[in-house]
Design a protein around this motif. Structure first.
Motif, PDB file in Angstrom:
ATOM      1  N   ALA A   1       0.819  -1.214   0.000  1.00  0.00           N
ATOM      2  CA  ALA A   1       0.000   0.000   0.000  1.00  0.00           C
ATOM      3  C   ALA A   1       0.859   1.274   0.000  1.00  0.00           C
TER       4      ALA A   1
ATOM      5  N   ALA B   1       3.808   1.793  -1.317  1.00  0.00           N
ATOM      6  CA  ALA B   1       4.339   2.043  -2.657  1.00  0.00           C
ATOM      7  C   ALA B   1       3.233   2.567  -3.576  1.00  0.00           C
TER       8      ALA B   1
ATOM      9  N   GLU C   1       9.995  -5.866  -5.801  1.00  0.00           N
ATOM     10  CA  GLU C   1       9.059  -6.633  -4.975  1.00  0.00           C
ATOM     11  C   GLU C   1       9.167  -8.113  -5.345  1.00  0.00           C
TER      12      GLU C   1
ATOM     13  N   VAL D   1     -11.571  -5.921   5.289  1.00  0.00           N
ATOM     14  CA  VAL D   1     -10.890  -4.677   5.667  1.00  0.00           C
ATOM     15  C   VAL D   1     -11.394  -4.272   7.050  1.00  0.00           C
ATOM     16  N   ASN D   2     -10.559  -3.546   7.750  1.00  0.00           N
ATOM     17  CA  ASN D   2     -10.891  -3.217   9.145  1.00  0.00           C
ATOM     18  C   ASN D   2     -11.461  -1.826   9.328  1.00  0.00           C
TER      19      ASN D   2
ATOM     20  N   ALA E   1      12.453  -9.558   5.907  1.00  0.00           N
ATOM     21  CA  ALA E   1      12.780  -9.474   4.476  1.00  0.00           C
ATOM     22  C   ALA E   1      13.641  -8.249   4.163  1.00  0.00           C
TER      23      ALA E   1
HETATM   24  C1  LIG Z   1      -3.150  -8.148   8.575  1.00  0.00           C
HETATM   25  C2  LIG Z   1      -3.268  -6.663   8.465  1.00  0.00           C
HETATM   26  C3  LIG Z   1      -4.484  -6.089   8.121  1.00  0.00           C
HETATM   27  C4  LIG Z   1      -4.593  -4.709   7.990  1.00  0.00           C
HETATM   28  N1  LIG Z   1      -5.792  -4.177   7.657  1.00  0.00           N
HETATM   29  C5  LIG Z   1      -5.914  -2.841   7.578  1.00  0.00           C
HETATM   30  C6  LIG Z   1      -7.159  -2.237   7.209  1.00  0.00           C
HETATM   31  O1  LIG Z   1      -8.134  -2.921   6.941  1.00  0.00           O
HETATM   32  N2  LIG Z   1      -7.217  -0.879   7.170  1.00  0.00           N
HETATM   33  C7  LIG Z   1      -6.135  -0.099   7.428  1.00  0.00           C
HETATM   34  O2  LIG Z   1      -6.240   1.125   7.371  1.00  0.00           O
HETATM   35  N3  LIG Z   1      -4.950  -0.649   7.753  1.00  0.00           N
HETATM   36  C8  LIG Z   1      -4.816  -1.982   7.830  1.00  0.00           C
HETATM   37  N4  LIG Z   1      -3.610  -2.516   8.157  1.00  0.00           N
HETATM   38  C9  LIG Z   1      -2.494  -1.590   8.380  1.00  0.00           C
HETATM   39  C10 LIG Z   1      -1.895  -1.083   7.021  1.00  0.00           C
HETATM   40  O3  LIG Z   1      -2.882  -0.736   6.100  1.00  0.00           O
HETATM   41  C11 LIG Z   1      -1.166  -2.147   6.335  1.00  0.00           C
HETATM   42  O4  LIG Z   1      -0.202  -2.614   7.208  1.00  0.00           O
HETATM   43  C12 LIG Z   1      -0.563  -1.655   5.012  1.00  0.00           C
HETATM   44  O5  LIG Z   1      -0.857  -2.583   4.045  1.00  0.00           O
HETATM   45  C13 LIG Z   1       0.917  -1.398   5.101  1.00  0.00           C
HETATM   46  O6  LIG Z   1       1.410  -1.169   3.814  1.00  0.00           O
HETATM   47  P1  LIG Z   1       2.970  -1.193   3.520  1.00  0.00           P
HETATM   48  O7  LIG Z   1       3.126  -1.005   2.050  1.00  0.00           O
HETATM   49  O8  LIG Z   1       3.659  -0.260   4.419  1.00  0.00           O
HETATM   50  O9  LIG Z   1       3.461  -2.654   3.951  1.00  0.00           O
HETATM   51  P2  LIG Z   1       3.128  -4.091   3.360  1.00  0.00           P
HETATM   52  O10 LIG Z   1       1.730  -4.190   2.953  1.00  0.00           O
HETATM   53  O11 LIG Z   1       3.620  -5.066   4.347  1.00  0.00           O
HETATM   54  O12 LIG Z   1       4.034  -4.184   2.048  1.00  0.00           O
HETATM   55  C14 LIG Z   1       5.442  -4.200   2.117  1.00  0.00           C
HETATM   56  C15 LIG Z   1       5.989  -4.909   0.906  1.00  0.00           C
HETATM   57  O13 LIG Z   1       7.406  -4.766   0.912  1.00  0.00           O
HETATM   58  C16 LIG Z   1       7.977  -5.961   0.424  1.00  0.00           C
HETATM   59  N5  LIG Z   1       9.368  -6.034   0.894  1.00  0.00           N
HETATM   60  C17 LIG Z   1       9.803  -6.167   2.183  1.00  0.00           C
HETATM   61  N6  LIG Z   1      11.155  -6.207   2.206  1.00  0.00           N
HETATM   62  C18 LIG Z   1      11.570  -6.071   0.918  1.00  0.00           C
HETATM   63  C19 LIG Z   1      12.842  -6.052   0.309  1.00  0.00           C
HETATM   64  N7  LIG Z   1      13.978  -6.152   1.016  1.00  0.00           N
HETATM   65  N8  LIG Z   1      12.913  -5.918  -1.053  1.00  0.00           N
HETATM   66  C20 LIG Z   1      11.781  -5.797  -1.799  1.00  0.00           C
HETATM   67  N9  LIG Z   1      10.539  -5.828  -1.261  1.00  0.00           N
HETATM   68  C21 LIG Z   1      10.444  -5.967   0.075  1.00  0.00           C
HETATM   69  C22 LIG Z   1       7.090  -7.060   0.981  1.00  0.00           C
HETATM   70  O14 LIG Z   1       7.189  -8.240   0.210  1.00  0.00           O
HETATM   71  C23 LIG Z   1       5.704  -6.404   0.911  1.00  0.00           C
HETATM   72  O15 LIG Z   1       5.029  -6.746  -0.285  1.00  0.00           O
HETATM   73  C24 LIG Z   1      -3.463  -3.891   8.250  1.00  0.00           C
HETATM   74  C25 LIG Z   1      -2.257  -4.471   8.608  1.00  0.00           C
HETATM   75  C26 LIG Z   1      -2.143  -5.853   8.701  1.00  0.00           C
HETATM   76  C27 LIG Z   1      -0.808  -6.452   9.053  1.00  0.00           C
END
Ligand SMILES: Cc1cc2nc3c(=O)[nH]c(=O)nc-3n(C[C@H](O)[C@H](O)[C@H](O)COP(=O)(O)OP(=O)(O)OC[C@H]3O[C@@H](n4cnc5c(N)ncnc54)[C@H](O)[C@@H]3O)c2cc1C
Length: 501
Positions: free
Chosen positions: A10, A12, A55, A75-76, A431
């Motif tokens: 999300a 990105a 990714e 979704v939450n 990771a």
């Molecule tokens: C189970 C869960 C449910 C959630 N539900 C909600 C919701 O309903 N509503 C809300 O507002 N928030 C929610 N959240 C909180 C928040 O929305 C999410 O955590 C959000 O998706 C975070 O996005 P992100 O891109 O930071 O991380 P992520 O979604 O974790 O994406 C990170 C990405 O980085 C990649 N990555 C990691 N290390 C590397 C590397 N070294 N090289 C290349 N790629 C790499 C991973 O493979 C992953 O695809 C939720 C969180 C969780 C854990």
């Protein structure tokens, strides 16, 4: 200008969307729903170059939460705060359109879709942003590799991927998320132990329907596990093991109130006036907000603090009954914890942050509530006795093919243990461990004293839970969209943006 984005979740997507808004010179971004007052990032029409997203997962743009899974994994949060476009509160709802009708939460009166469907929205938004960027002259590509290293090389940053290749960039944005659960009880590899519950479509397939299941944790992931077990027709006992025994609060029906006092503008004004913003200042804003609405602040606070001591099942019942309660207190706190909280947190003196951290479980429970449709299932299972809460858990161990759980109410011997504890915010995801170590040893980043990474180089940006100095609760989509917008702004207004190709 060459931009590298590490991770395609999300964060990105929010970053690509904000960058696309700048190339199009379109303040609302590509395909904006036209929400009034939508600010765009300024000034890059004419800037172009390349963007490379790294990714390793096959489920691009969905990150950890929004990949394919059971339909019970929802979704939450309601649509207005699930928009990945900063301050365009209607962006996600517009995409969802009539599809929302099939997913209405009757108590909330809002569509709460399976997380995999929300993942389609992220995918659509990323693809639309990439198309806009390409039309604006940018080259955009995805490299399906994990980034394992980074070093400063001249006036650029050089990333290394798992296949040993080097990729140079002028700006690097870390969007690596919070990662997978830790294993605090050392149970990994034990038969019957599920170390990471997602995707539940796969992991719950290994749980026999009549088995005695213990779930470590009592937060939103534990709720996902329980609700999905129930939907699969689980007949065995389910126990939530937790130290605090606190369940998430329950969302209330939106009433359309926009905070007037607890706003970033008011917090900014306090900061300019006094040079500091204290917890008492923030409490003052909330008190004023409630006073304007004719609500009792002290009663509201007492009610919140009772979360830490009151019987969780009783609270759950009371909160289900209060979904329609029109008082704004909890609603304001829930929205502003994510919309204003991250900004205010950075301005608070350390002792005030410490005071808040002491209420971590309460804060998480209020700021990340469960949806009523899930709360109703939890209540039904608690009432029937199939679900029990076991607070005060001290030890969980595996011996002779059996789990033994020691808690306040004695010993339990479940057949299956599911780990539903997410890593704390600011944890370095496994990771991204090598990458973080490389950035730290190169001096491009520092460790924040409270965890997470702080860029020590203006060409490095962190979006999401890894950002050092961020708040003590996990980022929501709302917070991530705000961070992504700021990172895009920093990238496109950096001095090297002017000499972009
Ligand atoms: C189970 C869960 C449910 C959630 N539900 C909600 C919701 O309903 N509503 C809300 O507002 N928030 C929610 N959240 C909180 C928040 O929305 C999410 O955590 C959000 O998706 C975070 O996005 P992100 O891109 O930071 O991380 P992520 O979604 O974790 O994406 C990170 C990405 O980085 C990649 N990555 C990691 N290390 C590397 C590397 N070294 N090289 C290349 N790629 C790499 C991973 O493979 C992953 O695809 C939720 C969180 C969780 C854990």
């Amino acid at each position: 200008m060459e931009i590298a984005i590490v991770g395609a979740g999300a964060a990105a997507v929010g970053l690509l969307d904000a960058l696309a808004a700048t190339t199009a010179g379109n303040p609302g971004g590509p395909g904006t729903t036209g929400t009034p007052g939508t600010p765009g990032t300024s000034g890059t029409s004419g800037t172009s170059g390349s963007i490379t997203v790294f990714e390793p997962s096959p489920h691009l743009w969905r990150g950890r939460p929004y990949g394919p899974d059971l339909d019970t994994v929802l979704v939450n949060a309601p649509p207005a705060i699930m928009s990945i476009r900063y301050q365009d509160f209607g962006h996600y709802e517009a995409w969802l359109g009539t599809r929302g009708a099939a997913h209405l939460d009757p108590a909330l009166g809002q569509p709460l879709v399976p997380r995999a469907l929300y993942g389609e929205y992220l995918e659509h938004t990323a693809e639309a942003a990439m198309a806009t960027l390409r039309a604006g002259g940018w080259r955009v590509r995805v490299v399906t590799q994990r980034v394992t290293g980074a070093a400063r090389s001249g006036d650029r940053l050089s990333l290394q991927t798992e296949d040993g290749r080097a990729h140079d960039a002028d700006h690097v944005a870390l969007c690596v998320g919070g990662g997978t659960p830790q294993d605090p009880y050392g149970l990994d590899g034990t038969p019957g132990f599920v170390g990471d519950p997602y995707p539940l479509a796969r992991t719950l397939g290994q749980v026999p329907p009549g088995s005695d299941v213990a779930v470590i944790g009592s937060g939103l992931t534990a709720v996902d596990v329980v609700v999905s077990l129930a939907a699969r027709g689980h007949t065995g006992q389910i126990t939530l093991l937790s130290r605090s025994g606190v369940l998430p609060h329950v969302w209330q029906r939106p009433v359309g109130h926009r905070p007037q006092q607890v706003t970033a503008e008011r917090v900014g004004a306090l900061h300019r006036k006094h040079g500091v913003v204290t917890l008492e200042d923030l409490i003052g804003l909330l008190r004023a907000e409630l006073a304007e609405a004719g609500e009792d602040f002290d009663g509201f606070v007492a009610e919140l603090l009772a979360t830490e001591t009151e019987d969780p099942a009783r609270r759950l019942r009371a909160q289900l009954a209060a979904v329609d309660d029109s008082r704004i207190g909890r609603r304001v706190l829930q929205e502003t914890a994510h919309a204003v909280g991250p900004y205010a947190w950075r301005l608070l003196p350390e002792p005030d942050r410490l005071r808040l951290r002491r209420h971590f479980r309460l804060a998480t429970s209020v700021a990340s509530p469960m949806v009523p449709v899930n709360a109703a299932v939890m209540m039904r299972l608690l009432d029937s006795g199939q679900l029990v809460l076991a607070p005060g858990v001290r030890k969980i161990e595996a011996a002779n093919g059996q789990f033994r759980v020691q808690g306040d109410d004695g010993e339990r011997t479940p057949d299956v243990v599911v780990n539903a504890m997410n890593p704390p915010p600011r944890a370095i995801p496994r990771a991204a461990g090598q990458l973080a170590t490389a950035l730290l040893s190169d001096g491009a980043a520092d460790l924040h004293p409270s965890g997470g990474l702080l860029p020590a180089d203006p060409r490095l940006h962190v979006v999401g839970d890894l950002a050092g100095g961020g708040p003590f609760i996990t980022s929501s989509i709302l917070g991530i969209a705000a961070q992504a917008s700021r990172a895009a702004q920093a990238i496109v207004t950096a001095p090297d943006a002017a000499r972009a190709t």
